[in-house]
Motif scaffolding. Structure first.
Motif, mmCIF file in Angstrom:
data_model
loop_
_atom_site.group_PDB
_atom_site.id
_atom_site.type_symbol
_atom_site.label_atom_id
_atom_site.label_comp_id
_atom_site.label_asym_id
_atom_site.label_seq_id
_atom_site.Cartn_x
_atom_site.Cartn_y
_atom_site.Cartn_z
ATOM 1 N N THR A 95 0.839 -1.199 0.000
ATOM 2 C CA THR A 95 0.000 0.000 0.000
ATOM 3 C C THR A 95 0.870 1.243 0.000
ATOM 4 N N LEU A 98 2.234 1.650 -3.447
ATOM 5 C CA LEU A 98 1.201 2.138 -4.365
ATOM 6 C C LEU A 98 0.915 3.621 -4.157
ATOM 7 N N VAL A 99 0.877 4.052 -2.916
ATOM 8 C CA VAL A 99 0.651 5.471 -2.627
ATOM 9 C C VAL A 99 1.801 6.301 -3.187
ATOM 10 N N ALA A 101 3.826 5.475 -5.697
ATOM 11 C CA ALA A 101 3.735 5.447 -7.163
ATOM 12 C C ALA A 101 2.612 6.365 -7.649
ATOM 13 N N ASN A 102 1.497 6.371 -6.945
ATOM 14 C CA ASN A 102 0.387 7.233 -7.327
ATOM 15 C C ASN A 102 0.770 8.703 -7.201
ATOM 16 N N ASN A 103 1.500 9.040 -6.134
ATOM 17 C CA ASN A 103 1.959 10.424 -5.966
ATOM 18 C C ASN A 103 2.921 10.816 -7.082
ATOM 19 N N LEU A 105 2.965 9.522 -10.116
ATOM 20 C CA LEU A 105 2.161 9.674 -11.335
ATOM 21 C C LEU A 105 1.424 11.009 -11.346
ATOM 22 N N ASP A 106 0.878 11.401 -10.208
ATOM 23 C CA ASP A 106 0.198 12.699 -10.129
ATOM 24 C C ASP A 106 1.170 13.838 -10.404
ATOM 25 N N ARG A 109 1.917 13.797 -14.110
ATOM 26 C CA ARG A 109 0.759 14.283 -14.866
ATOM 27 C C ARG A 109 0.646 15.796 -14.747
#
Length: 182
Positions: A95, A98-99, A101-103, A105-106, A109
Motif C-alpha cells: 500500500t 502504491l501510494v 507510485a500514485n503520488n 504519477l500525479d 501528470r
C-alpha cells in the motif's frame, strides 16, 4: 453401659459429621481447583484467537499496522498469527508503494499538463483503446470541447477524422509504407 453407648454414639455422629464437613470442604476445593484450571486453560486457548479476531477486524477497517502479539507457541493458532502478521506487513508495504507510485504519477501528470498548457499545437493523448487521457487547451479549442468532457471519451466520438487518420497511419506502418502525409 447404656450411657457409655449413647456417649459413644454421640461421639461417633460428631466424628462422622466432622468427617463429612471435611470431605465436603476438600471436595469443594478440588472442584474449585478444577474450575480454575479449566478457565486458565480455556483462556490460554481463547486469548490468541481473540487477539487474531481483533487484529483481523482492525485490518478490515483499514488499519494495516494491526499485528497479533507473538504467542511463542508453535501450534496452529501461533502459525496462523504469524501468517496474519506477514500478510498485514506485506499489505502495508504494498500500500505504501502504491501510494508513492500514485503520488509520482500525479506529479508527472501535473508536470506534463503544465508543459502542454504552454504548447500552441493541439495535443491529445489516448490510451491503447483510444480513450482520451489528456488534452491541452489548444486541442480543446480546435475540437470545441472542454477537458472535463473530453477525458475518458473515445477518440472516434470526439474527433472521428483524427481517429481515421490514426487507422490509416497504423495500416501504413503494418504494410511498411511511409506515412501518406509525408
Amino acid at each position: 453401659m447404656v450411657g457409655d453407648y449413647t456417649a459413644l454414639l454421640a461421639r461417633s455422629r460428631t466424628l462422622q459429621f466432622r468427617f463429612n464437613v471435611a470431605l465436603l470442604v476438600i471436595s469443594l476445593l478440588i472442584v474449585a481447583l478444577a474450575i480454575w484450571t479449566a478457565l486458565a486453560l480455556a483462556d490460554r486457548l481463547v486469548r490468541p484467537v481473540g487477539q487474531l479476531v481483533d487484529a483481523a477486524r482492525r485490518g478490515a477497517a483499514g488499519d494495516l499496522s494491526a499485528r497479533v502479539p507473538p504467542s511463542g507457541l508453535h501450534d496452529e493458532v501461533g502459525t496462523l498469527g504469524n501468517a496474519f502478521n506477514r500478510m498485514t506487513r506485506r499489505l502495508e508495504e504494498q500500500t505504501g508503494a502504491l501510494v508513492l507510485a500514485n503520488n509520482q504519477l500525479d506529479s508527472r501528470r501535473t508536470f506534463i499538463e503544465a508543459v502542454l498548457s504552454g504548447v500552441t499545437a493541439g495535443v491529445v493523448s489516448v490510451d491503447h483503446d483510444r480513450h482520451v487521457r489528456l488534452i491541452n487547451s489548444s486541442a480543446e479549442a480546435l475540437l470545441k470541447t472542454s477537458n472535463a468532457m473530453a477525458v475518458g471519451q473515445k477518440l472516434s466520438d470526439l474527433a472521428p477524422e483524427l481517429d481515421r487518420q490514426l487507422d490509416q497511419t497504423a495500416a501504413a506502418e503494418l504494410r511498411g509504407i511511409e506515412d501518406p502525409r509525408a
